[in-house]
Design a protein around this motif. Sequence first.
Motif, PDB file in Angstrom:
ATOM      1  N   GLN A  96       0.832  -1.209   0.000  1.00 55.60           N
ATOM      2  CA  GLN A  96       0.000   0.000   0.000  1.00 55.60           C
ATOM      3  C   GLN A  96       0.866   1.258   0.000  1.00 55.60           C
ATOM      4  N   TRP A  97       1.833   1.319   0.911  1.00 56.78           N
ATOM      5  CA  TRP A  97       2.631   2.548   1.013  1.00 56.78           C
ATOM      6  C   TRP A  97       3.539   2.727  -0.188  1.00 56.78           C
ATOM      7  N   LEU A  98       4.104   1.646  -0.696  1.00 52.99           N
ATOM      8  CA  LEU A  98       4.942   1.780  -1.896  1.00 52.99           C
ATOM      9  C   LEU A  98       4.122   2.336  -3.067  1.00 52.99           C
ATOM     10  N   PHE A  99       2.939   1.798  -3.253  1.00 54.25           N
ATOM     11  CA  PHE A  99       2.102   2.264  -4.367  1.00 54.25           C
ATOM     12  C   PHE A  99       1.634   3.704  -4.122  1.00 54.25           C
ATOM     13  N   PHE A 100       1.291   4.008  -2.885  1.00 52.81           N
ATOM     14  CA  PHE A 100       0.857   5.373  -2.555  1.00 52.81           C
ATOM     15  C   PHE A 100       1.998   6.361  -2.818  1.00 52.81           C
ATOM     16  N   PHE A 101       3.198   5.971  -2.408  1.00 49.16           N
ATOM     17  CA  PHE A 101       4.353   6.856  -2.640  1.00 49.16           C
ATOM     18  C   PHE A 101       4.563   7.077  -4.137  1.00 49.16           C
ATOM     19  N   SER A 102       4.560   5.964  -4.893  1.00 54.24           N
ATOM     20  CA  SER A 102       4.931   6.124  -6.301  1.00 54.24           C
ATOM     21  C   SER A 102       3.794   6.710  -7.124  1.00 54.24           C
ATOM     22  N   SER A 103       2.552   6.403  -6.784  1.00 51.75           N
ATOM     23  CA  SER A 103       1.481   6.907  -7.651  1.00 51.75           C
ATOM     24  C   SER A 103       0.963   8.263  -7.195  1.00 51.75           C
ATOM     25  N   SER A 104       0.880   8.490  -5.908  1.00 49.48           N
ATOM     26  CA  SER A 104       0.286   9.753  -5.450  1.00 49.48           C
ATOM     27  C   SER A 104       1.343  10.797  -5.094  1.00 49.48           C
ATOM     28  N   ILE A 105       2.260  10.437  -4.203  1.00 45.78           N
ATOM     29  CA  ILE A 105       3.208  11.474  -3.750  1.00 45.78           C
ATOM     30  C   ILE A 105       4.175  11.845  -4.876  1.00 45.78           C
ATOM     31  N   GLN A 106       4.723  10.866  -5.571  1.00 45.68           N
ATOM     32  CA  GLN A 106       5.639  11.213  -6.675  1.00 45.68           C
ATOM     33  C   GLN A 106       4.927  12.042  -7.742  1.00 45.68           C
ATOM     34  N   ASN A 107       3.679  11.702  -7.986  1.00 47.81           N
ATOM     35  CA  ASN A 107       2.912  12.453  -8.973  1.00 47.81           C
ATOM     36  C   ASN A 107       2.753  13.926  -8.547  1.00 47.81           C
ATOM     37  N   ALA A 108       2.522  14.127  -7.252  1.00 49.74           N
ATOM     38  CA  ALA A 108       2.385  15.505  -6.757  1.00 49.74           C
ATOM     39  C   ALA A 108       3.709  16.264  -6.928  1.00 49.74           C
ATOM     40  N   TYR A 109       4.830  15.582  -6.691  1.00 45.40           N
ATOM     41  CA  TYR A 109       6.125  16.244  -6.934  1.00 45.40           C
ATOM     42  C   TYR A 109       6.309  16.551  -8.417  1.00 45.40           C
ATOM     43  N   GLN A 110       5.870  15.619  -9.257  1.00 41.35           N
ATOM     44  CA  GLN A 110       6.028  15.844 -10.703  1.00 41.35           C
ATOM     45  C   GLN A 110       5.337  17.127 -11.133  1.00 41.35           C
ATOM     46  N   MET A 111       4.218  17.445 -10.477  1.00 37.29           N
ATOM     47  CA  MET A 111       3.509  18.684 -10.835  1.00 37.29           C
ATOM     48  C   MET A 111       4.376  19.914 -10.551  1.00 37.29           C
ATOM     49  N   SER A 112       5.235  19.837  -9.535  1.00 37.00           N
ATOM     50  CA  SER A 112       6.168  20.944  -9.273  1.00 37.00           C
ATOM     51  C   SER A 112       7.325  20.951 -10.253  1.00 37.00           C
ATOM     52  N   TYR A 113       7.882  19.747 -10.480  1.00 32.64           N
ATOM     53  CA  TYR A 113       9.139  19.678 -11.238  1.00 32.64           C
ATOM     54  C   TYR A 113       8.923  19.585 -12.749  1.00 32.64           C
ATOM     55  N   TYR A 114       7.785  19.054 -13.159  1.00 34.38           N
ATOM     56  CA  TYR A 114       7.495  18.904 -14.596  1.00 34.38           C
ATOM     57  C   TYR A 114       6.084  19.411 -14.903  1.00 34.38           C
TER      58      TYR A 114
END
Length: 215
Positions: A96-114
């Motif tokens: 759960q946490w691995l998927f949450f990190f990669s799909s939700s949190i990383q995606n939110a960072y991508q909005m800042s960086y890309y």
Amino acid sequence: MKYRLYYAQRSASMGVRVILEEIGADYELIDTSISMDQPRSPEMLALNPNGWIPVLVWEQGAIYECGAITTFLCDRHPEFNLAPKADDAERGLFLQWLFFFSSSIQNAYQMSYYPFRFCSSEQDYASVRARSVLRLNELWQVVDDAIGDNNWILGEHFSAADLYLFMLVTWLSPEHNHPAVDTFPNVHRVAISVMQRPSIQRVYSTYINDLVETG
Ligand SMILES: N[C@@H](CCC(=O)N[C@@H](CS)C(=O)NCC(=O)O)C(=O)O
């Protein structure tokens, strides 16, 4: 056998390198640019047509996606106890946490960086970046609440999910108006504990003083 990792400092490949250090693997880093202005090598694009890292090469092939590589390495080297086994009670939470990190949190960072990947016109970049900040606040709060008084994200057992959490914490950036890590005291506490690990000290040595301990 030697693993090969397509790698760049300050990128998502650092988390995979930490796992390789944790399991004492023999590995080689392949220096890779993540700059939008630099073309990717044809060899790299053949392994990951998206052009992003990490990509891990092993004796029977290559895989990309941080969460997948993390699970793959933990399962391949179970003696290091970096992940609950398939039938352990905590396995579900680990995934759960691995998927949450990669799909939700990383995606939110991508909005800042890309931001250009989330809108069609340059005039909307600021709006996408502003939404990224709100999203990061929402998502890290969920993680903070879940950790509560526990020592680690899974409760009492350390796992590769804590290493992953550490990497994501290092991406919080004042220049992008992200919240400071101590906005989330439980996340901050876990990150400081993870930072004591020799694997983290080795991989993040060049800039560890700027990281979570300064909040
Ligand atoms: N979903 C991918 C995302 C990886 C990612 O965003 N990598 C960044 C570096 S942190 C990258 O290579 N960016 C260059 C690009 O996207 O072209 C994963 O989890 O592995």
